[in-house]
Write an enzyme that holds these catalytic residues in place. Sequence first.
Site, PDB file in Angstrom:
ATOM      1  N   GLY A  47     -27.581  22.042  36.971  1.00 24.99           N
ATOM      2  CA  GLY A  47     -26.812  20.781  36.986  1.00 24.99           C
ATOM      3  C   GLY A  47     -27.097  20.042  38.282  1.00 24.99           C
ATOM      4  O   GLY A  47     -26.195  19.590  38.984  1.00 24.99           O
ATOM      5  N   THR A  50     -27.161  15.094  39.537  1.00 26.80           N
ATOM      6  CA  THR A  50     -26.132  14.115  39.914  1.00 26.80           C
ATOM      7  C   THR A  50     -24.931  14.858  40.496  1.00 26.80           C
ATOM      8  O   THR A  50     -24.858  16.084  40.452  1.00 26.80           O
ATOM      9  CB  THR A  50     -25.645  13.283  38.686  1.00 26.80           C
ATOM     10  N   PHE A  52     -21.915  16.812  42.159  1.00 26.47           N
ATOM     11  CA  PHE A  52     -21.821  17.944  43.078  1.00 26.47           C
ATOM     12  C   PHE A  52     -23.088  18.803  43.088  1.00 26.47           C
ATOM     13  O   PHE A  52     -23.423  19.401  44.108  1.00 26.47           O
ATOM     14  CB  PHE A  52     -20.622  18.818  42.720  1.00 26.47           C
ATOM     15  N   ALA A 111     -29.816  23.485  29.598  1.00 26.04           N
ATOM     16  CA  ALA A 111     -29.501  24.696  30.363  1.00 26.04           C
ATOM     17  C   ALA A 111     -28.751  25.732  29.520  1.00 26.04           C
ATOM     18  O   ALA A 111     -28.738  26.911  29.866  1.00 26.04           O
ATOM     19  CB  ALA A 111     -28.667  24.343  31.591  1.00 26.04           C
ATOM     20  N   ALA A 139     -21.823  19.717  33.853  1.00 29.35           N
ATOM     21  CA  ALA A 139     -20.716  18.995  33.210  1.00 29.35           C
ATOM     22  C   ALA A 139     -21.301  18.391  31.952  1.00 29.35           C
ATOM     23  O   ALA A 139     -22.209  17.573  32.020  1.00 29.35           O
ATOM     24  CB  ALA A 139     -20.173  17.916  34.132  1.00 29.35           C
ATOM     25  N   TYR A 234      -5.157  17.187  32.409  1.00 31.38           N
ATOM     26  CA  TYR A 234      -6.253  17.916  33.035  1.00 31.38           C
ATOM     27  C   TYR A 234      -5.971  19.431  33.090  1.00 31.38           C
ATOM     28  O   TYR A 234      -6.379  20.160  32.205  1.00 31.38           O
ATOM     29  CB  TYR A 234      -6.632  17.350  34.426  1.00 31.38           C
TER      30      TYR A 234
HETATM   31  P1  NAI Z   1     -22.190  15.309  36.786  1.00 33.81           P
HETATM   32  O1  NAI Z   1     -22.064  14.761  35.415  1.00 33.81           O
HETATM   33  O2  NAI Z   1     -22.421  14.377  37.910  1.00 33.81           O
HETATM   34  O3  NAI Z   1     -23.387  16.394  36.822  1.00 33.81           O
HETATM   35  C1  NAI Z   1     -23.642  17.224  35.747  1.00 33.81           C
HETATM   36  C2  NAI Z   1     -25.035  17.809  35.844  1.00 33.81           C
HETATM   37  O4  NAI Z   1     -25.221  18.678  34.725  1.00 33.81           O
HETATM   38  C3  NAI Z   1     -26.171  16.782  35.774  1.00 33.81           C
HETATM   39  O5  NAI Z   1     -27.212  17.182  36.622  1.00 33.81           O
HETATM   40  C4  NAI Z   1     -26.629  16.888  34.324  1.00 33.81           C
HETATM   41  O6  NAI Z   1     -28.000  16.530  34.113  1.00 33.81           O
HETATM   42  C5  NAI Z   1     -26.430  18.352  34.081  1.00 33.81           C
HETATM   43  N1  NAI Z   1     -26.311  18.711  32.662  1.00 33.81           N
HETATM   44  C6  NAI Z   1     -25.389  18.311  31.762  1.00 33.81           C
HETATM   45  N2  NAI Z   1     -25.620  18.893  30.567  1.00 33.81           N
HETATM   46  C7  NAI Z   1     -26.698  19.694  30.735  1.00 33.81           C
HETATM   47  C8  NAI Z   1     -27.428  20.560  29.882  1.00 33.81           C
HETATM   48  N3  NAI Z   1     -27.084  20.753  28.608  1.00 33.81           N
HETATM   49  N4  NAI Z   1     -28.505  21.189  30.389  1.00 33.81           N
HETATM   50  C9  NAI Z   1     -28.895  21.007  31.682  1.00 33.81           C
HETATM   51  N5  NAI Z   1     -28.230  20.213  32.536  1.00 33.81           N
HETATM   52  C10 NAI Z   1     -27.147  19.563  32.069  1.00 33.81           C
HETATM   53  O7  NAI Z   1     -20.914  16.194  37.009  1.00 33.81           O
HETATM   54  P2  NAI Z   1     -20.058  16.570  38.316  1.00 33.81           P
HETATM   55  O8  NAI Z   1     -18.927  15.636  38.422  1.00 33.81           O
HETATM   56  O9  NAI Z   1     -20.927  16.785  39.487  1.00 33.81           O
HETATM   57  O10 NAI Z   1     -19.451  17.963  37.838  1.00 33.81           O
HETATM   58  C11 NAI Z   1     -20.037  19.199  38.153  1.00 33.81           C
HETATM   59  C12 NAI Z   1     -18.944  20.256  38.149  1.00 33.81           C
HETATM   60  O11 NAI Z   1     -17.972  19.919  39.143  1.00 33.81           O
HETATM   61  C13 NAI Z   1     -18.185  20.358  36.825  1.00 33.81           C
HETATM   62  O12 NAI Z   1     -17.862  21.698  36.583  1.00 33.81           O
HETATM   63  C14 NAI Z   1     -16.917  19.577  37.104  1.00 33.81           C
HETATM   64  O13 NAI Z   1     -15.842  19.954  36.296  1.00 33.81           O
HETATM   65  C15 NAI Z   1     -16.683  19.945  38.553  1.00 33.81           C
HETATM   66  N6  NAI Z   1     -15.775  19.056  39.291  1.00 33.81           N
HETATM   67  C16 NAI Z   1     -15.864  17.682  39.164  1.00 33.81           C
HETATM   68  C17 NAI Z   1     -14.961  16.876  39.817  1.00 33.81           C
HETATM   69  C18 NAI Z   1     -15.031  15.386  39.703  1.00 33.81           C
HETATM   70  O14 NAI Z   1     -14.085  14.700  40.105  1.00 33.81           O
HETATM   71  N7  NAI Z   1     -16.108  14.841  39.194  1.00 33.81           N
HETATM   72  C19 NAI Z   1     -13.895  17.442  40.667  1.00 33.81           C
HETATM   73  C20 NAI Z   1     -13.965  18.875  40.816  1.00 33.81           C
HETATM   74  C21 NAI Z   1     -14.855  19.638  40.115  1.00 33.81           C
HETATM   75 NA    NA Z   2     -23.529  18.266  39.207  1.00 35.17          NA
END
Ligand code: NAI
Ligand code: NA
Length: 395
Positions: A47, A50, A52, A111, A139, A234
Amino acid sequence: MIIEPRTRGFICLTSHPTGCAQNVKDQIAYVQSKGKIEGAKKVLVIGASTGFGLASRITSAFGSDAATIGVFFDKAASEGRPASPGFYNTAAFEEEAQKAGLYAKSINGDAFSNEIKEEVVNLIKEDLGQVDLVIYSLASPVRTHPESGKRFKSVLKPIGEVFTNKTVDFHTGKVSEISIKPAEGDDVENTVTVMGGEDWRMWMDALKNANVLAEGVTTVAYSYIGPEVTKPVYRNGTIGAAKDHLEATAFTISEDLEAIGGKAYVSVNKALVTQASSAIPVIPLYISLLFKVMKEKGIHEGCIEQIERLYSERLFGGDLSLDEKGRIRIDDWEMRDDVQEEITKLWEQATSENINEIGDLEGYSLEFFKLFGFKVDGVNYEADVNELVKIPSIQ
Ligand code: NAI
Ligand code: NA
Protein backbone atom coordinates in the site's frame (compact mmCIF):
# COMPACT_ATOMS: atom_id res chain seq x y z
CA MET A 1 -1.70 18.18 -22.06
CA ILE A 2 -3.02 20.75 -19.59
CA ILE A 3 -4.56 18.84 -16.66
CA GLU A 4 -7.26 20.35 -14.47
CA PRO A 5 -9.07 18.81 -11.51
CA ARG A 6 -12.35 17.16 -12.48
CA THR A 7 -14.32 16.25 -9.39
CA ARG A 8 -17.43 14.18 -9.06
CA GLY A 9 -18.70 14.34 -5.50
CA PHE A 10 -15.95 13.05 -3.25
CA ILE A 11 -13.70 11.78 -5.98
CA CYS A 12 -11.36 13.51 -8.37
CA LEU A 13 -11.09 11.88 -11.77
CA THR A 14 -7.83 13.50 -12.84
CA SER A 15 -4.41 13.93 -11.28
CA HIS A 16 -1.37 16.03 -12.04
CA PRO A 17 2.08 14.42 -12.51
CA THR A 18 4.11 17.54 -11.65
CA GLY A 19 1.96 18.26 -8.58
CA CYS A 20 2.22 14.66 -7.36
CA ALA A 21 5.99 14.77 -7.90
CA GLN A 22 6.21 18.03 -5.95
CA ASN A 23 4.25 16.49 -3.06
CA VAL A 24 6.74 13.61 -2.96
CA LYS A 25 9.72 15.99 -3.07
CA ASP A 26 8.21 18.06 -0.25
CA GLN A 27 7.78 14.93 1.86
CA ILE A 28 11.36 13.86 1.17
CA ALA A 29 12.62 17.32 2.15
CA TYR A 30 10.66 17.13 5.39
CA VAL A 31 12.17 13.76 6.33
CA GLN A 32 15.67 14.99 5.45
CA SER A 33 15.16 18.11 7.57
CA LYS A 34 14.52 15.90 10.60
CA GLY A 35 17.82 14.03 10.39
CA LYS A 36 18.73 10.35 10.21
CA ILE A 37 16.77 7.56 11.85
CA GLU A 38 18.63 4.36 12.82
CA GLY A 39 15.91 2.22 11.28
CA ALA A 40 15.33 -0.79 9.07
CA LYS A 41 17.46 -1.09 5.93
CA LYS A 42 15.38 -3.40 3.74
CA VAL A 43 11.73 -2.52 3.73
CA LEU A 44 8.60 -3.84 2.07
CA VAL A 45 5.63 -1.46 1.99
CA ILE A 46 2.25 -2.91 1.02
CA GLY A 47 0.00 0.00 0.00
CA ALA A 48 3.00 2.18 -0.83
CA SER A 49 1.71 4.71 -3.34
CA THR A 50 -0.40 7.18 -1.35
CA GLY A 51 -1.24 8.23 2.20
CA PHE A 52 0.48 6.59 5.14
CA GLY A 53 2.11 3.88 3.02
CA LEU A 54 3.84 6.39 0.75
CA ALA A 55 4.95 8.37 3.80
CA SER A 56 6.35 5.14 5.28
CA ARG A 57 8.28 4.36 2.11
CA ILE A 58 9.69 7.90 1.99
CA THR A 59 10.64 7.86 5.68
CA SER A 60 12.40 4.50 5.34
CA ALA A 61 14.28 5.53 2.20
CA PHE A 62 15.23 9.09 3.04
CA GLY A 63 15.35 8.79 6.83
CA SER A 64 17.25 5.48 7.05
CA ASP A 65 18.75 5.01 3.56
CA ALA A 66 16.65 1.88 3.19
CA ALA A 67 16.15 -0.20 0.08
CA THR A 68 12.39 -0.31 -0.50
CA ILE A 69 9.96 -2.48 -2.41
CA GLY A 70 6.52 -0.91 -2.81
CA VAL A 71 3.29 -2.71 -3.68
CA PHE A 72 0.14 -0.84 -4.77
CA PHE A 73 -2.79 -0.94 -7.16
CA ASP A 74 -2.72 2.03 -9.49
CA LYS A 75 -3.85 2.95 -12.96
CA ALA A 76 -1.27 3.94 -15.57
CA ALA A 77 -2.08 6.83 -17.90
CA SER A 78 -3.29 6.46 -21.42
CA GLU A 79 -3.19 9.13 -24.13
CA GLY A 80 -5.17 12.11 -22.79
CA ARG A 81 -6.08 10.30 -19.54
CA PRO A 82 -3.93 10.93 -16.50
CA ALA A 83 -2.75 8.07 -14.28
CA SER A 84 -4.02 7.67 -10.72
CA PRO A 85 -2.06 9.77 -8.21
CA GLY A 86 -0.27 6.78 -6.67
CA PHE A 87 1.24 6.03 -10.05
CA TYR A 88 2.70 9.52 -10.41
CA ASN A 89 3.78 9.54 -6.75
CA THR A 90 5.69 6.29 -7.25
CA ALA A 91 7.32 7.44 -10.48
CA ALA A 92 8.59 10.53 -8.65
CA PHE A 93 9.64 8.52 -5.59
CA GLU A 94 11.70 6.08 -7.65
CA GLU A 95 13.39 8.90 -9.54
CA GLU A 96 14.38 10.64 -6.31
CA ALA A 97 15.54 7.33 -4.81
CA GLN A 98 17.69 6.64 -7.86
CA LYS A 99 19.27 10.08 -7.61
CA ALA A 100 20.08 9.36 -3.98
CA GLY A 101 21.59 5.98 -4.86
CA LEU A 102 18.82 4.05 -3.09
CA TYR A 103 17.36 0.77 -4.29
CA ALA A 104 13.63 1.11 -5.07
CA LYS A 105 11.42 -1.25 -7.02
CA SER A 106 7.67 -1.38 -7.30
CA ILE A 107 4.97 -3.91 -8.07
CA ASN A 108 1.61 -2.71 -9.35
CA GLY A 109 -1.13 -5.28 -8.84
CA ASP A 110 -3.67 -6.79 -6.44
CA ALA A 111 -1.93 -7.28 -3.11
CA PHE A 112 -4.75 -9.60 -1.99
CA SER A 113 -3.81 -12.15 -4.65
CA ASN A 114 -1.41 -15.10 -4.33
CA GLU A 115 0.29 -14.06 -7.58
CA ILE A 116 1.42 -10.66 -6.31
CA LYS A 117 2.64 -12.18 -3.04
CA GLU A 118 4.70 -14.66 -5.05
CA GLU A 119 6.09 -11.90 -7.27
CA VAL A 120 7.17 -9.94 -4.21
CA VAL A 121 8.77 -13.01 -2.60
CA ASN A 122 10.76 -13.63 -5.79
CA LEU A 123 11.85 -10.01 -6.05
CA ILE A 124 13.06 -10.01 -2.43
CA LYS A 125 14.96 -13.27 -3.03
CA GLU A 126 16.62 -11.92 -6.14
CA ASP A 127 17.47 -8.42 -4.97
CA LEU A 128 17.46 -8.11 -1.19
CA GLY A 129 17.61 -11.61 0.24
CA GLN A 130 15.45 -10.67 3.22
CA VAL A 131 13.50 -7.70 4.56
CA ASP A 132 13.61 -6.41 8.13
CA LEU A 133 10.48 -4.22 8.10
CA VAL A 134 7.08 -4.84 6.53
CA ILE A 135 4.56 -1.99 6.52
CA TYR A 136 0.97 -3.01 5.81
CA SER A 137 -1.00 0.06 4.71
CA LEU A 138 -3.73 -1.14 2.38
CA ALA A 139 -7.03 0.71 2.17
CA SER A 140 -9.46 -0.87 -0.24
CA PRO A 141 -13.22 -1.06 -0.66
CA VAL A 142 -13.05 -4.55 -2.17
CA ARG A 143 -11.10 -7.79 -1.86
CA THR A 144 -11.15 -10.85 -4.04
CA HIS A 145 -10.38 -13.73 -1.70
CA PRO A 146 -7.44 -15.77 -3.03
CA GLU A 147 -8.90 -19.11 -1.91
CA SER A 148 -12.56 -18.85 -2.91
CA GLY A 149 -12.20 -16.28 -5.69
CA LYS A 150 -15.19 -14.54 -4.11
CA ARG A 151 -15.28 -10.75 -4.20
CA PHE A 152 -16.11 -9.02 -0.90
CA LYS A 153 -17.13 -5.39 -0.46
CA SER A 154 -16.57 -3.33 2.66
CA VAL A 155 -19.16 -0.82 3.84
CA LEU A 156 -19.07 2.13 6.23
CA LYS A 157 -22.14 1.72 8.38
CA PRO A 158 -23.09 1.84 12.04
CA ILE A 159 -23.99 -1.44 13.73
CA GLY A 160 -27.38 -1.97 15.36
CA GLU A 161 -29.12 1.35 14.83
CA VAL A 162 -29.45 4.33 12.54
CA PHE A 163 -26.83 7.00 13.24
CA THR A 164 -27.84 10.62 12.81
CA ASN A 165 -25.41 13.50 13.13
CA LYS A 166 -24.00 16.54 11.37
CA THR A 167 -21.80 16.49 8.35
CA VAL A 168 -20.34 19.02 5.93
CA ASP A 169 -20.00 19.08 2.17
CA PHE A 170 -16.45 20.40 1.96
CA HIS A 171 -16.94 21.67 -1.59
CA THR A 172 -19.85 23.95 -0.67
CA GLY A 173 -19.48 24.39 3.10
CA LYS A 174 -23.05 23.25 3.67
CA VAL A 175 -23.54 21.74 7.11
CA SER A 176 -26.48 19.35 7.28
CA GLU A 177 -27.85 16.44 9.23
CA ILE A 178 -27.33 12.98 7.85
CA SER A 179 -28.73 9.58 8.80
CA ILE A 180 -26.84 6.41 8.04
CA LYS A 181 -28.65 3.08 8.04
CA PRO A 182 -27.13 0.26 10.08
CA ALA A 183 -25.32 -2.73 8.67
CA GLU A 184 -27.45 -5.58 7.41
CA GLY A 185 -26.89 -9.11 6.14
CA ASP A 186 -23.19 -9.93 5.78
CA ASP A 187 -22.04 -6.28 5.93
CA VAL A 188 -19.95 -6.72 9.08
CA GLU A 189 -18.32 -10.00 8.00
CA ASN A 190 -17.61 -8.65 4.53
CA THR A 191 -15.99 -5.49 5.87
CA VAL A 192 -13.83 -7.58 8.21
CA THR A 193 -12.84 -9.79 5.28
CA VAL A 194 -11.70 -6.76 3.28
CA MET A 195 -10.15 -4.49 5.93
CA GLY A 196 -9.43 -6.91 8.81
CA GLY A 197 -6.16 -8.71 9.43
CA GLU A 198 -6.51 -11.90 7.35
CA ASP A 199 -4.56 -10.62 4.36
CA TRP A 200 -1.84 -9.11 6.58
CA ARG A 201 -1.33 -12.55 8.12
CA MET A 202 -1.35 -14.21 4.69
CA TRP A 203 1.42 -11.81 3.62
CA MET A 204 3.51 -12.55 6.70
CA ASP A 205 2.97 -16.31 6.27
CA ALA A 206 4.02 -16.17 2.63
CA LEU A 207 7.12 -14.14 3.47
CA LYS A 208 8.05 -16.32 6.43
CA ASN A 209 7.56 -19.60 4.55
CA ALA A 210 9.79 -18.31 1.76
CA ASN A 211 12.46 -17.41 4.34
CA VAL A 212 12.62 -13.79 3.21
CA LEU A 213 12.05 -12.30 6.68
CA ALA A 214 15.18 -11.33 8.58
CA GLU A 215 15.78 -12.28 12.23
CA GLY A 216 14.03 -9.73 14.41
CA VAL A 217 11.76 -8.53 11.62
CA THR A 218 9.11 -5.94 12.51
CA THR A 219 5.75 -5.57 10.81
CA VAL A 220 3.34 -2.69 11.35
CA ALA A 221 -0.25 -2.13 10.20
CA TYR A 222 -2.23 1.08 10.64
CA SER A 223 -5.46 1.59 12.53
CA TYR A 224 -7.74 4.40 13.68
CA ILE A 225 -9.85 5.07 16.76
CA GLY A 226 -11.11 8.67 16.71
CA PRO A 227 -13.47 10.69 18.88
CA GLU A 228 -16.89 10.05 20.43
CA VAL A 229 -18.79 11.89 17.66
CA THR A 230 -17.63 9.50 14.94
CA LYS A 231 -17.76 6.34 17.04
CA PRO A 232 -21.11 5.00 15.82
CA VAL A 233 -20.02 5.19 12.17
CA TYR A 234 -16.32 4.47 12.65
CA ARG A 235 -14.92 2.57 15.63
CA ASN A 236 -18.21 0.97 16.70
CA GLY A 237 -19.30 0.51 13.09
CA THR A 238 -18.42 -2.00 10.39
CA ILE A 239 -14.95 -0.55 9.78
CA GLY A 240 -14.27 -0.61 13.52
CA ALA A 241 -15.05 -4.34 13.54
CA ALA A 242 -12.42 -4.76 10.84
CA LYS A 243 -9.92 -2.68 12.85
CA ASP A 244 -10.62 -4.83 15.95
CA HIS A 245 -9.77 -7.86 13.83
CA LEU A 246 -6.63 -6.21 12.43
CA GLU A 247 -5.46 -5.30 15.94
CA ALA A 248 -6.10 -8.85 17.23
CA THR A 249 -4.15 -10.22 14.25
CA ALA A 250 -1.03 -8.37 15.42
CA PHE A 251 -0.84 -10.80 18.37
CA THR A 252 -1.34 -13.84 16.15
CA ILE A 253 1.39 -12.69 13.77
CA SER A 254 3.74 -11.99 16.69
CA GLU A 255 3.27 -15.61 17.77
CA ASP A 256 3.90 -16.80 14.22
CA LEU A 257 7.13 -14.79 14.14
CA GLU A 258 8.38 -15.85 17.55
CA ALA A 259 10.85 -18.39 16.13
CA ILE A 260 12.67 -15.65 14.21
CA GLY A 261 12.34 -13.06 16.98
CA GLY A 262 9.89 -11.01 14.94
CA LYS A 263 7.14 -8.69 16.17
CA ALA A 264 3.89 -7.34 14.76
CA TYR A 265 2.43 -4.01 15.86
CA VAL A 266 -0.53 -1.86 15.08
CA SER A 267 -0.01 1.87 15.08
CA VAL A 268 -3.09 3.98 15.67
CA ASN A 269 -2.68 7.04 13.45
CA LYS A 270 -4.42 10.39 13.35
CA ALA A 271 -7.33 11.33 11.08
CA LEU A 272 -6.25 12.77 7.76
CA VAL A 273 -7.85 13.81 4.52
CA THR A 274 -7.81 10.89 2.11
CA GLN A 275 -10.21 9.80 -0.60
CA ALA A 276 -11.60 7.20 1.77
CA SER A 277 -12.16 9.53 4.71
CA SER A 278 -13.86 12.11 2.46
CA ALA A 279 -16.47 9.53 1.57
CA ILE A 280 -17.43 8.75 5.19
CA PRO A 281 -20.21 11.12 6.31
CA VAL A 282 -19.55 13.05 9.56
CA ILE A 283 -15.76 12.54 9.28
CA PRO A 284 -15.10 15.60 7.04
CA LEU A 285 -16.77 17.90 9.58
CA TYR A 286 -14.72 16.35 12.37
CA ILE A 287 -11.48 16.67 10.39
CA SER A 288 -12.13 20.30 9.48
CA LEU A 289 -12.64 21.14 13.18
CA LEU A 290 -9.64 18.99 14.16
CA PHE A 291 -7.38 20.78 11.67
CA LYS A 292 -8.47 24.17 12.98
CA VAL A 293 -7.84 23.24 16.62
CA MET A 294 -4.54 21.44 16.01
CA LYS A 295 -3.21 24.24 13.81
CA GLU A 296 -4.10 26.81 16.48
CA LYS A 297 -2.22 24.74 19.03
CA GLY A 298 0.75 24.30 16.69
CA ILE A 299 0.44 20.51 16.65
CA HIS A 300 -1.04 19.92 13.19
CA GLU A 301 0.41 16.96 11.30
CA GLY A 302 0.00 15.39 7.87
CA CYS A 303 0.95 11.84 6.79
CA ILE A 304 4.66 12.50 6.62
CA GLU A 305 4.87 14.24 10.01
CA GLN A 306 2.93 11.35 11.56
CA ILE A 307 5.11 8.63 10.08
CA GLU A 308 8.39 10.45 10.68
CA ARG A 309 7.40 10.75 14.36
CA LEU A 310 6.25 7.11 14.45
CA TYR A 311 9.66 5.97 13.20
CA SER A 312 11.95 8.35 15.04
CA GLU A 313 10.21 8.35 18.42
CA ARG A 314 8.41 5.01 18.63
CA LEU A 315 9.54 2.24 16.25
CA PHE A 316 13.23 3.15 16.25
CA GLY A 317 13.29 5.59 19.15
CA GLY A 318 13.43 2.98 21.88
CA ASP A 319 10.06 3.83 23.43
CA LEU A 320 7.00 2.26 21.84
CA SER A 321 4.70 3.60 24.60
CA LEU A 322 2.14 0.88 23.93
CA ASP A 323 -1.38 1.42 25.24
CA GLU A 324 -3.36 -1.05 27.38
CA LYS A 325 -4.24 -2.99 24.23
CA GLY A 326 -0.65 -3.22 23.02
CA ARG A 327 -1.00 -0.57 20.32
CA ILE A 328 1.36 2.25 19.33
CA ARG A 329 -0.50 5.56 19.68
CA ILE A 330 0.71 8.19 17.26
CA ASP A 331 -2.80 9.66 17.42
CA ASP A 332 -1.77 10.92 20.87
CA TRP A 333 -1.98 14.61 19.93
CA GLU A 334 -5.35 14.23 18.18
CA MET A 335 -6.74 12.49 21.26
CA ARG A 336 -5.40 15.01 23.81
CA ASP A 337 -8.15 16.13 26.22
CA ASP A 338 -7.74 19.82 25.41
CA VAL A 339 -8.05 19.11 21.67
CA GLN A 340 -11.11 16.89 22.00
CA GLU A 341 -12.87 19.20 24.48
CA GLU A 342 -12.54 22.09 22.08
CA ILE A 343 -13.86 20.06 19.16
CA THR A 344 -16.87 18.94 21.20
CA LYS A 345 -17.72 22.61 21.85
CA LEU A 346 -17.27 23.58 18.21
CA TRP A 347 -19.28 20.57 17.06
CA GLU A 348 -22.37 21.88 18.89
CA GLN A 349 -22.00 25.29 17.28
CA ALA A 350 -21.18 24.27 13.69
CA THR A 351 -23.55 25.58 10.99
CA SER A 352 -23.22 26.46 7.30
CA GLU A 353 -22.91 30.11 8.38
CA ASN A 354 -19.97 29.75 10.77
CA ILE A 355 -18.12 26.66 9.52
CA ASN A 356 -15.53 28.69 7.64
CA GLU A 357 -14.60 30.55 10.83
CA ILE A 358 -14.75 27.79 13.41
CA GLY A 359 -13.48 25.02 11.13
CA ASP A 360 -10.65 24.73 8.64
CA LEU A 361 -12.71 23.92 5.57
CA GLU A 362 -10.20 25.67 3.37
CA GLY A 363 -7.44 23.46 4.74
CA TYR A 364 -9.60 20.37 4.19
CA SER A 365 -10.37 21.29 0.61
CA LEU A 366 -6.73 22.14 -0.11
CA GLU A 367 -5.59 18.77 1.27
CA PHE A 368 -8.19 17.02 -0.86
CA PHE A 369 -6.95 18.63 -4.07
CA LYS A 370 -3.34 18.03 -3.07
CA LEU A 371 -4.03 14.27 -2.93
CA PHE A 372 -4.36 14.48 -6.71
CA GLY A 373 -1.43 16.83 -7.24
CA PHE A 374 -3.52 20.00 -7.59
CA LYS A 375 -3.09 23.33 -5.78
CA VAL A 376 0.47 22.38 -4.85
CA ASP A 377 2.79 25.35 -4.21
CA GLY A 378 5.41 25.95 -6.85
CA VAL A 379 3.67 24.07 -9.67
CA ASN A 380 2.77 25.82 -12.92
CA TYR A 381 -0.60 24.36 -13.85
CA GLU A 382 -0.70 26.26 -17.14
CA ALA A 383 2.32 24.35 -18.43
CA ASP A 384 1.88 21.52 -20.87
CA VAL A 385 2.73 18.21 -19.16
CA ASN A 386 3.31 14.70 -20.38
CA GLU A 387 0.65 12.53 -18.77
CA LEU A 388 2.33 9.31 -19.97
CA VAL A 389 4.85 9.17 -17.14
CA LYS A 390 6.46 5.79 -16.44
CA ILE A 391 7.59 4.21 -13.21
CA PRO A 392 11.29 3.43 -13.78
CA SER A 393 11.15 -0.12 -12.36
CA ILE A 394 7.93 -0.97 -14.24
CA GLN A 395 8.51 -0.65 -17.97
P1 NAI B 1 -4.70 5.34 0.86
O1 NAI B 1 -5.94 5.09 0.10
O2 NAI B 1 -4.03 6.66 0.74
O3 NAI B 1 -3.60 4.22 0.48
C1 NAI B 1 -3.96 2.92 0.20
C2 NAI B 1 -2.85 2.20 -0.54
O4 NAI B 1 -3.28 0.86 -0.76
C3 NAI B 1 -2.54 2.78 -1.93
O5 NAI B 1 -1.16 2.69 -2.17
C4 NAI B 1 -3.28 1.83 -2.86
O6 NAI B 1 -2.70 1.73 -4.17
C5 NAI B 1 -3.11 0.54 -2.13
N1 NAI B 1 -4.10 -0.49 -2.49
C6 NAI B 1 -5.44 -0.45 -2.36
N2 NAI B 1 -5.99 -1.61 -2.79
C7 NAI B 1 -4.95 -2.40 -3.16
C8 NAI B 1 -4.85 -3.71 -3.68
N3 NAI B 1 -5.93 -4.48 -3.89
N4 NAI B 1 -3.63 -4.18 -3.99
C9 NAI B 1 -2.51 -3.42 -3.81
N5 NAI B 1 -2.55 -2.18 -3.30
C10 NAI B 1 -3.75 -1.67 -2.98
O7 NAI B 1 -5.03 4.99 2.36
P2 NAI B 1 -4.49 5.55 3.76
O8 NAI B 1 -5.40 6.61 4.23
O9 NAI B 1 -3.04 5.82 3.71
O10 NAI B 1 -4.77 4.28 4.67
C11 NAI B 1 -3.79 3.31 4.95
C12 NAI B 1 -4.12 2.66 6.28
O11 NAI B 1 -4.10 3.66 7.30
C13 NAI B 1 -5.52 2.03 6.33
O12 NAI B 1 -5.47 0.86 7.10
C14 NAI B 1 -6.33 3.08 7.05
O13 NAI B 1 -7.46 2.56 7.70
C15 NAI B 1 -5.31 3.59 8.04
N6 NAI B 1 -5.61 4.90 8.64
C16 NAI B 1 -6.08 5.95 7.87
C17 NAI B 1 -6.41 7.14 8.46
C18 NAI B 1 -6.92 8.29 7.65
O14 NAI B 1 -7.43 9.26 8.23
N7 NAI B 1 -6.81 8.25 6.35
C19 NAI B 1 -6.27 7.34 9.92
C20 NAI B 1 -5.66 6.23 10.61
C21 NAI B 1 -5.39 5.05 9.98
NA1 NA C 1 -1.19 3.92 2.30
